[in-house]
Write an enzyme that holds these catalytic residues in place. Structure first.
Site, PDB file in Angstrom:
ATOM      1  N   THR A  31     -40.630  19.534  86.195  1.00 48.02           N
ATOM      2  CA  THR A  31     -40.213  18.169  85.863  1.00 48.02           C
ATOM      3  C   THR A  31     -40.823  17.154  86.828  1.00 48.02           C
ATOM      4  O   THR A  31     -40.891  15.970  86.507  1.00 48.02           O
ATOM      5  CB  THR A  31     -38.677  18.043  85.936  1.00 48.02           C
ATOM      6  OG1 THR A  31     -38.251  18.662  87.153  1.00 48.02           O
ATOM      7  CG2 THR A  31     -37.999  18.726  84.766  1.00 48.02           C
ATOM      8  N   ASP A  32     -41.269  17.612  88.017  1.00 47.21           N
ATOM      9  CA  ASP A  32     -41.680  16.621  89.034  1.00 47.21           C
ATOM     10  C   ASP A  32     -42.910  15.817  88.616  1.00 47.21           C
ATOM     11  O   ASP A  32     -42.932  14.597  88.754  1.00 47.21           O
ATOM     12  CB  ASP A  32     -41.829  17.243  90.441  1.00 47.21           C
ATOM     13  CG  ASP A  32     -42.882  18.334  90.569  1.00 47.21           C
ATOM     14  OD1 ASP A  32     -43.408  18.797  89.532  1.00 47.21           O
ATOM     15  OD2 ASP A  32     -43.170  18.727  91.717  1.00 47.21           O
ATOM     16  N   GLY A 118     -47.452  33.148  98.181  1.00 49.49           N
ATOM     17  CA  GLY A 118     -47.491  33.516  96.765  1.00 49.49           C
ATOM     18  C   GLY A 118     -46.117  33.862  96.207  1.00 49.49           C
ATOM     19  O   GLY A 118     -45.998  34.471  95.159  1.00 49.49           O
ATOM     20  N   SER A 123     -45.182  28.081 100.347  1.00 53.41           N
ATOM     21  CA  SER A 123     -45.875  28.258 101.625  1.00 53.41           C
ATOM     22  C   SER A 123     -46.971  27.201 101.783  1.00 53.41           C
ATOM     23  O   SER A 123     -47.270  26.785 102.903  1.00 53.41           O
ATOM     24  CB  SER A 123     -46.461  29.668 101.727  1.00 53.41           C
ATOM     25  OG  SER A 123     -47.363  29.901 100.665  1.00 53.41           O
ATOM     26  N   ASP A 166     -42.531  19.848  96.425  1.00 53.78           N
ATOM     27  CA  ASP A 166     -42.619  20.780  97.545  1.00 53.78           C
ATOM     28  C   ASP A 166     -42.822  20.059  98.878  1.00 53.78           C
ATOM     29  O   ASP A 166     -42.191  20.393  99.882  1.00 53.78           O
ATOM     30  CB  ASP A 166     -43.755  21.779  97.304  1.00 53.78           C
ATOM     31  CG  ASP A 166     -43.588  22.530  95.997  1.00 53.78           C
ATOM     32  OD1 ASP A 166     -42.494  22.456  95.415  1.00 53.78           O
ATOM     33  OD2 ASP A 166     -44.560  23.176  95.555  1.00 53.78           O
TER      34      ASP A 166
HETATM   35  C1  GLA Z   1     -45.240  24.092  91.971  1.00 48.49           C
HETATM   36  C2  GLA Z   1     -45.698  22.667  92.256  1.00 48.49           C
HETATM   37  C3  GLA Z   1     -44.522  21.695  92.190  1.00 48.49           C
HETATM   38  C4  GLA Z   1     -43.723  21.875  90.894  1.00 48.49           C
HETATM   39  C5  GLA Z   1     -43.390  23.348  90.666  1.00 48.49           C
HETATM   40  C6  GLA Z   1     -42.743  23.581  89.331  1.00 48.49           C
HETATM   41  O1  GLA Z   1     -44.412  24.536  93.008  1.00 48.49           O
HETATM   42  O2  GLA Z   1     -46.305  22.569  93.528  1.00 48.49           O
HETATM   43  O3  GLA Z   1     -45.000  20.372  92.328  1.00 48.49           O
HETATM   44  O4  GLA Z   1     -44.409  21.325  89.818  1.00 48.49           O
HETATM   45  O5  GLA Z   1     -44.552  24.167  90.739  1.00 48.49           O
HETATM   46  O6  GLA Z   1     -41.501  22.960  89.272  1.00 48.49           O
END
Ligand code: GLA
Length: 388
Positions: A31-32, A118, A123, A166
């Site tokens: 969703t981000d 991973g 990370s 993240d």
């Molecule tokens: C990865 C991306 C995030 C997000 C997630 C899924 O972690 O780095 O920005 O899109 O996938 O929610």
């Protein structure tokens, strides 16, 4: 860690250590980058970087975990290009700092990380954010700027069109709280979780090759859905703005795959809000239900799960004290996150390890997800975990 730094790079007058955590996302997946809502927590698992000026114009980046590193001319950071090596993350960050007008001089960096790579526990963002702080070496930066700069490093240099989640949670994480991020306004609120439950991440120990290309595909499919929705509903700027009714209204014009992707994102945003309300009401059963709905939507509509993750979720739901479970992060491997009664968590860990090992022949790793603080300088050096 200071001793290890000096052993590798020789004496230095002032070595400082910076930490940036990994994360587990409780709900709000994919969703981000659609400018919606996410609900991650920062973890104790983190990347630590010991840093000091090198004095010779070289940027040296060494990872203890990989027992390997590289060296660059600090003066030429601005013109470097992606190499496919893991140092792309810190180098990309250095390049974004330079672009932002922040000088990066010769620096030695020693990296130690407890965030499993991973695993879907981010990370990469932990490495980016700790690198930025280490290269800044104590110079101030606004928190949101730090998160955005690290996201730019990943998008521009590493070439992964990620959202902000993240990097944002690695910077803004808070002990004892989950963080609900509005990925459009880039504001957040802290969410206190019910005391009686805890979250446990289980690492499937697999990472399918599809994850990178599929992420690009999903970003494109979401953009295609917005283009079509906009023709009928001009106020829709991103899937964040759309409703299921609007989606249904244009479904005849949409590629069926694109329609499924959009359905996941639109319903997932609603689930984040529902989850936060359920949490405030202490409705752990409701929280668990929404996690399972999220997983099914990622499995069938967004199609980013895999057999290993589905097995972990289905097995978790059979175990005593579990309220809900779902994949977490980008998908195609990595971790699930399970909501479980606090008192039942140890027995859950034993049971899930047994069941997954039996079914897949792989021993999964289990991490208890107590929310931790976001990135910063480490003042209490005794809190740094020792090298493996
Ligand atoms: C990865 C991306 C995030 C997000 C997630 C899924 O972690 O780095 O920005 O899109 O996938 O929610």
């Amino acid at each position: 860690m200071i001793a290890a730094f000096k052993q590798r790079f020789g004496p230095a007058p002032e070595v400082r250590v910076f930490r940036a955590p990994g994360r587990v996302n409780l709900i709000g997946e994919h969703t981000d980058y659609n400018l919606g809502f996410v609900l991650p927590v920062a973890l104790e698992l983190a990347t630590y970087i010991a840093a000091a000026p090198s004095g010779d114009g070289k940027l040296r980046i060494y990872s203890e975990d990989r027992a390997e590193g590289r060296e660059f001319d600090a003066a030429s950071l601005g013109s470097l290009e992606r190499s496919g090596h893991w140092t792309d993350y810190p180098v990309g960050v250095a390049q974004e700092l330079v672009r932002a007008g922040i000088a990066v001089g010769g620096t030695n960096l020693l990296i130690r990380s407890t965030v499993p790579e991973g695993s879907g526990l981010s990370s990469s963002a932990a490495l980016e954010v700790s690198s930025a702080l280490a290269l800044l070496g104590g110079r101030p930066i606004e928190k949101l700027e730090l998160a955005k700069l690290c996201q730019r490093a990943e998008r521009n240099f590493v070439g992964m069109p990620c959202g902000i989640m993240d990097q944002y949670i690695s910077v803004f994480g808070r002990a004892h709280s989950a963080v609900e991020i509005d990925c459009r306004s880039l504001g957040h609120r802290l969410v206190t979780l019910p005391e009686s439950v805890t979250f446990v991440a289980v690492n499937s120990m697999v990472k399918h090759a599809l994850s990178g290309s599929a992420y690009h595909d999903r970003v494109r499919e979401c953009a295609a859905a917005v283009t079509e929705l906009q023709k009928a509903f001009p106020t829709v700027q991103s899937l964040r703005d759309a409703t299921v009714e609007q989606l249904d209204a244009v479904s005849a014009q949409l590629d069926p795959v694109v329609a499924k992707r959009a359905r996941h994102v639109i319903t997932e945003d609603a689930r984040v809000n529902g989850f936060v309300s359920a949490s405030a009401a202490g409705d752990v059963a409701g929280m668990g239900r929404l996690m399972v709905e999220s997983h099914r939507s990622l499995q069938h509509d967004y199609e980013v799960s895999c057999a290993e993750l589905d097995l972990l979720v289905d097995a978790a739901l059979q175990i005593e004290g579990v309220h809900g479970s779902r994949m977490t992060g980008g998908g195609f491997g990595g971790c699930t996150v399970t909501l479980v009664e606090r008192s039942a968590a140890p027995a859950f860990a034993t049971a899930i390890v047994q069941e997954y090992s039996r079914a897949m022949g792989i021993t999964p790793r289990v991490y208890v997800c107590d929310p931790a603080d976001g990135a910063g300088e480490v003042k209490k050096l005794e809190t740094i975990p020792s090298a493996e």
